[in-house]
Write a protein that holds these residues in place. Structure first.
Motif: not given
Length: 234
Positions: A1-22
């Motif tokens: 993946m490109s750097r941009r794609e990696k950053l997007r994937e990391a943000t997607l994971v963080e969003i789901r992790t945050t949602a799970r904690k809630l």
């Protein structure tokens, strides 16, 4: 993946992790786009660039839970040497272990209506999660049927509606189990799933504070239905 794609994937994971904690700390009603965005220091509109709707976020989170649970069950089965019956017991115990350890996630998967089909189609990466989960249990029962058979009832003795539905289900799973054997499989699954729901949702807590022995009795009943030896938990 490109750097941009990696950053997007990391943000997607963080969003789901945050949602799970809630979900775990505040309940399902707390899982909203705006609440997740606030926790991450983002704006609601910014988060919509990653998940177009709350329904899409919820379905992505459900897919995460399914993948985690499936991996747990498959690992338990693959780590258990012996027959398909031995693996089935290991898989069932792994299912209960995950459910008891993650009651909020279990409720989201199994104690609430599934999203409408059109919403589940919004993200192809989440499709088929529920079917993949069901296959883990089904595959072991099919192997037991193919290797040693088990007692089955007669369709002629059943209500015509039940017999017709069993024939349709047998076709749906590619004939891997004939209708009569599918009846045994579904009977086993309903017993197992029903007991898990009662335990995780606290519906039998008025009588039992420790359901593990009851669960083991359920596994013994499954073994009788499938005509396989029961092995006590190590």
């Amino acid at each position: 993946m490109s750097r941009r794609e990696k950053l997007r994937e990391a943000t997607l994971v963080e969003i789901r992790t945050t949602a799970r904690k809630l979900l775990v700390t505040k309940g399902s009603t707390a899982v909203t786009i705006n609440a997740v965005a606030r926790k991450m220091g983002m704006s609601g509109p910014a988060l919509y660039r990653y998940y177009a709707s709350q329904a899409q976020l919820i379905e992505a989170l459900r897919a995460d839970f399914y993948r985690e649970l499936i991996a747990k069950m498959r690992h338990a089965g693959e780590s258990r040497a012996g027959t398909a019956g031995c693996r089935l017991l290991a898989i069932c115990r792994a299912l209960r272990g995950w459910a008891v350890a993650h009651p909020a996630e279990f409720r989201w998967l199994f104690a609430s209506p599934a999203p409408p089909l059109e919403e589940r189609r919004c993200d192809p990466s989440t499709s088929g999660s529920g079917q993949a989960f069901g296959l883990v249990f089904l595959e072991q029962v099919v192997e037991i049927w193919q290797t040693r058979r088990f007692p089955i009832p007669s369709l002629e003795d059943m209500d015509p509606s039940i017999a017709g539905q069993l024939r349709a289900y047998s076709e749906k799973i590619g004939g891997s189990l004939p209708p009569e054997a599918a009846y045994i499989f579904l009977s086993c699954w309903m017993r197992l799933y029903g007991l898990l729901c009662m335990e995780v949702l606290g519906q039998i807590s008025f009588a039992y504070s420790d359901l593990e022995p009851v669960f083991e009795e359920c596994l013994q009943e499954l073994c009788r239905l499938l005509d396989i030896p029961y092995e006590a938990r190590a």
